[in-house]
Design an enzyme around this catalytic site. Structure first.
Site, PDB file in Angstrom:
ATOM      1  N   ARG A  69      -0.478   2.602 -19.041  1.00  0.00           N
ATOM      2  CA  ARG A  69      -1.911   2.273 -19.112  1.00  0.00           C
ATOM      3  C   ARG A  69      -2.680   3.414 -19.766  1.00  0.00           C
ATOM      4  O   ARG A  69      -3.629   3.195 -20.532  1.00  0.00           O
ATOM      5  CB  ARG A  69      -2.426   1.987 -17.695  1.00  0.00           C
ATOM      6  CG  ARG A  69      -3.864   1.555 -17.633  1.00  0.00           C
ATOM      7  CD  ARG A  69      -4.075   0.101 -18.084  1.00  0.00           C
ATOM      8  NE  ARG A  69      -5.459  -0.118 -18.506  1.00  0.00           N
ATOM      9  CZ  ARG A  69      -6.507  -0.144 -17.699  1.00  0.00           C
ATOM     10  NH1 ARG A  69      -6.340  -0.032 -16.390  1.00  0.00           N
ATOM     11  NH2 ARG A  69      -7.727  -0.313 -18.180  1.00  0.00           N
ATOM     12  N   GLU A  96      12.270   4.532  -7.908  1.00  0.00           N
ATOM     13  CA  GLU A  96      12.205   5.999  -7.815  1.00  0.00           C
ATOM     14  C   GLU A  96      13.196   6.521  -6.771  1.00  0.00           C
ATOM     15  O   GLU A  96      13.525   7.703  -6.768  1.00  0.00           O
ATOM     16  CB  GLU A  96      10.794   6.463  -7.471  1.00  0.00           C
ATOM     17  CG  GLU A  96       9.808   6.361  -8.629  1.00  0.00           C
ATOM     18  CD  GLU A  96      10.093   7.332  -9.775  1.00  0.00           C
ATOM     19  OE1 GLU A  96      10.346   8.510  -9.504  1.00  0.00           O
ATOM     20  OE2 GLU A  96      10.076   6.883 -10.932  1.00  0.00           O
ATOM     21  N   ALA A 111       0.834  -1.200   0.000  1.00  0.00           N
ATOM     22  CA  ALA A 111       0.000   0.000   0.000  1.00  0.00           C
ATOM     23  C   ALA A 111       0.872   1.254   0.000  1.00  0.00           C
ATOM     24  O   ALA A 111       1.938   1.285   0.612  1.00  0.00           O
ATOM     25  CB  ALA A 111      -0.904   0.017   1.230  1.00  0.00           C
ATOM     26  N   TYR A 144       7.378  11.386  -3.319  1.00  0.00           N
ATOM     27  CA  TYR A 144       7.172   9.931  -3.320  1.00  0.00           C
ATOM     28  C   TYR A 144       8.509   9.204  -3.136  1.00  0.00           C
ATOM     29  O   TYR A 144       8.641   8.314  -2.281  1.00  0.00           O
ATOM     30  CB  TYR A 144       6.514   9.513  -4.636  1.00  0.00           C
ATOM     31  CG  TYR A 144       6.471   8.017  -4.864  1.00  0.00           C
ATOM     32  CD1 TYR A 144       5.491   7.233  -4.256  1.00  0.00           C
ATOM     33  CD2 TYR A 144       7.409   7.386  -5.680  1.00  0.00           C
ATOM     34  CE1 TYR A 144       5.452   5.855  -4.458  1.00  0.00           C
ATOM     35  CE2 TYR A 144       7.377   6.014  -5.881  1.00  0.00           C
ATOM     36  CZ  TYR A 144       6.398   5.256  -5.274  1.00  0.00           C
ATOM     37  OH  TYR A 144       6.374   3.907  -5.474  1.00  0.00           O
ATOM     38  N   GLU A 170      12.235  15.685 -12.780  1.00  0.00           N
ATOM     39  CA  GLU A 170      11.986  14.435 -13.513  1.00  0.00           C
ATOM     40  C   GLU A 170      13.079  13.409 -13.214  1.00  0.00           C
ATOM     41  O   GLU A 170      14.221  13.759 -12.933  1.00  0.00           O
ATOM     42  CB  GLU A 170      11.926  14.741 -15.022  1.00  0.00           C
ATOM     43  CG  GLU A 170      11.681  13.557 -15.942  1.00  0.00           C
ATOM     44  CD  GLU A 170      10.346  12.840 -15.746  1.00  0.00           C
ATOM     45  OE1 GLU A 170      10.248  12.028 -14.801  1.00  0.00           O
ATOM     46  OE2 GLU A 170       9.411  13.078 -16.536  1.00  0.00           O
ATOM     47  N   SER A 227      11.243   1.094  -4.149  1.00  0.00           N
ATOM     48  CA  SER A 227      10.995   1.519  -5.525  1.00  0.00           C
ATOM     49  C   SER A 227      12.249   2.049  -6.214  1.00  0.00           C
ATOM     50  O   SER A 227      13.104   2.685  -5.578  1.00  0.00           O
ATOM     51  CB  SER A 227       9.942   2.637  -5.483  1.00  0.00           C
ATOM     52  OG  SER A 227       9.927   3.350  -6.695  1.00  0.00           O
TER      53      SER A 227
HETATM   54  P1  GDP Z   1       6.798   6.637 -12.499  1.00  0.00           P
HETATM   55  O1  GDP Z   1       8.071   6.223 -13.171  1.00  0.00           O
HETATM   56  O2  GDP Z   1       6.562   5.888 -11.223  1.00  0.00           O
HETATM   57  O3  GDP Z   1       6.666   8.091 -12.323  1.00  0.00           O
HETATM   58  O4  GDP Z   1       5.623   6.097 -13.474  1.00  0.00           O
HETATM   59  P2  GDP Z   1       4.631   6.884 -14.461  1.00  0.00           P
HETATM   60  O5  GDP Z   1       4.023   5.838 -15.338  1.00  0.00           O
HETATM   61  O6  GDP Z   1       3.696   7.751 -13.682  1.00  0.00           O
HETATM   62  O7  GDP Z   1       5.600   7.836 -15.302  1.00  0.00           O
HETATM   63  C1  GDP Z   1       6.637   7.317 -16.098  1.00  0.00           C
HETATM   64  C2  GDP Z   1       7.244   8.425 -16.926  1.00  0.00           C
HETATM   65  O8  GDP Z   1       6.284   8.864 -17.881  1.00  0.00           O
HETATM   66  C3  GDP Z   1       7.647   9.676 -16.136  1.00  0.00           C
HETATM   67  O9  GDP Z   1       8.914  10.107 -16.574  1.00  0.00           O
HETATM   68  C4  GDP Z   1       6.596  10.715 -16.522  1.00  0.00           C
HETATM   69  O10 GDP Z   1       7.066  12.048 -16.490  1.00  0.00           O
HETATM   70  C5  GDP Z   1       6.305  10.279 -17.955  1.00  0.00           C
HETATM   71  N1  GDP Z   1       5.001  10.769 -18.438  1.00  0.00           N
HETATM   72  C6  GDP Z   1       4.792  11.480 -19.576  1.00  0.00           C
HETATM   73  N2  GDP Z   1       3.501  11.792 -19.710  1.00  0.00           N
HETATM   74  C7  GDP Z   1       2.857  11.270 -18.627  1.00  0.00           C
HETATM   75  C8  GDP Z   1       1.495  11.271 -18.222  1.00  0.00           C
HETATM   76  O11 GDP Z   1       0.603  11.838 -18.875  1.00  0.00           O
HETATM   77  N3  GDP Z   1       1.197  10.627 -17.072  1.00  0.00           N
HETATM   78  C9  GDP Z   1       2.176   9.974 -16.324  1.00  0.00           C
HETATM   79  N4  GDP Z   1       1.821   9.329 -15.200  1.00  0.00           N
HETATM   80  N5  GDP Z   1       3.472   9.989 -16.681  1.00  0.00           N
HETATM   81  C10 GDP Z   1       3.814  10.613 -17.824  1.00  0.00           C
END
Ligand code: GDP
Length: 327
Positions: free
Chosen positions: A193, A129, A79, A151, A283, A127
């Protein structure tokens, strides 16, 4: 023949993607599976074989009672407030749930063990991250952390608390440092997704644009169903330890768009627009994991490739979009 007692697992975040795959895996292995759900969680009903209990990582007031009642052998803490972009809007909530929430579990387990004399194993969903602005590539268990979001900071806190409880009190506590892992059950706010869902809906005329943020970042994406197997294997070792779980391949968002839109013979650049709302104040540019320790010690390896993963997700979203059309 000696009587074998059924093992009991307790999973927090059972209503999420990883909770789904892990609960299926453990039910298949004959575990008695219990799950924690927050009171405002999206309903997952009462799936067969699952026992659900209310509780919240931001509270923890009933964790001790739940442990006493359920008597789990293994606790998997999946969670979290797990959305990176959202963590910039809700930094304190994220720190409380994603960070201090881990400590609430560790302390409840420590006290439960004193009360009962039982051993409870603990898995923490750490993670990639945490690597953030990466110090070396690919990242392994020795790579220093440099988190780039509330996060990521909260996950670093949970990671170190897990290690501290292992070193201070001898808890069987493991960190799985999982790189991004996706599936048809991935939340719609995550980029993979969001893309597969949009491609299917664009194909069927249900939407005409897809708004995204940074298309240049690179991620090491694996299949969530493969990754929960690594979690379980960590918990079956003689000694608790920390493991990176990754594919070792990295791809850009553009490559994921290619892999998805190609399925429909569409050119994604005609539909994708950049929207600053989806950019982040900081980023994580590129992540790529080195899971050689997990391969060597756990005998684990990913089975689903990048292309197969995109394919699996897009087929599932096509089916959902078709149902939307026929409603
Ligand atoms: P994360 O790696 O845990 O942040 O997983 P995410 O799937 O949320 O994001 C992966 C990467 O996709 C990150 O570098 C985001 O900046 C990039 N990204 C680009 N456009 C989008 C968007 O519309 N939504 C999300 N969630 N991420 C995006």
């Amino acid at each position: 023949m000696a009587e074998t007692t059924q093992r009991v697992a307790f999973i927090t975040g059972i209503s999420g993607q990883d909770g789904y795959y892990l609960s299926q895996l453990l039910i298949g292995k004959g575990y008695d599976v219990h799950g924690l759900i927050p009171c405002n969680a999206p309903g997952i009903g009462e799936p067969p074989g699952l026992n659900l209990h209310y509780g919240d990582l931001a509270d923890g007031g009933n964790f001790g009672l739940l442990l006493d009642k359920i008597n789990p052998d293994e606790v998997y803490n999946l969670a979290a407030q797990s959305h990176v972009r959202l963590s910039f809007d809700l930094p304190i909530y994220t720190a409380d749930v994603t960070g201090v929430g881990v400590l609430r579990w560790l302390e409840a387990i420590r006290q439960h063990q004193i009360r009962t004399g039982r051993t409870v194993k603990f898995y923490q969903a750490s993670s990639s991250e945490m690597f953030g602005k990466v110090k070396a590539s690919p990242q392994n268990e020795e790579t220093p952390f440099h988190p780039r979001s509330p996060y990521g900071c909260a996950k670093v806190f949970g990671y170190w608390q897990t290690i501290n409880y292992r070193e201070s009190y001898g808890l069987f506590a493991c960190n799985g440092i999982l790189f991004n892992h996706e599936s048809p059950k991935r939340g719609e706010g995550f980029v993979t997704r969001k893309i597969t869902r949009a491609a299917a809906r664009i194909k069927l005329g249900l939407q005409d644009k897809l708004s995204l943020g940074n298309l240049d970042s690179q991620r090491d994406w694996g299949f969530a169903g493969d990754y929960v197997e690594a979690m379980w294997r960590m918990m079956q070792q003689a000694q608790p330890d920390d493991y990176v779980v990754a594919t070792g391949e990295t791809h850009t968002i553009r490559e994921f768009l290619d892999a998805t839109f190609q399925r429909f013979g569409l050119d994604w650049s005609q539909y994708v627009e950049q929207d600053p709302r989806f950019l982040r104040p900081a980023e994580v540019d590129v992540l790529c994991g080195d899971a050689s320790k997990a391969r060597r010690v756990l005998g684990w390896e990913p089975k689903v490739s990048f292309r197969e993963l995109a394919q699996m997700m897009v087929e599932a979203d096509l089916e959902l979009a078709q149902r939307e059309v026929s409603r």
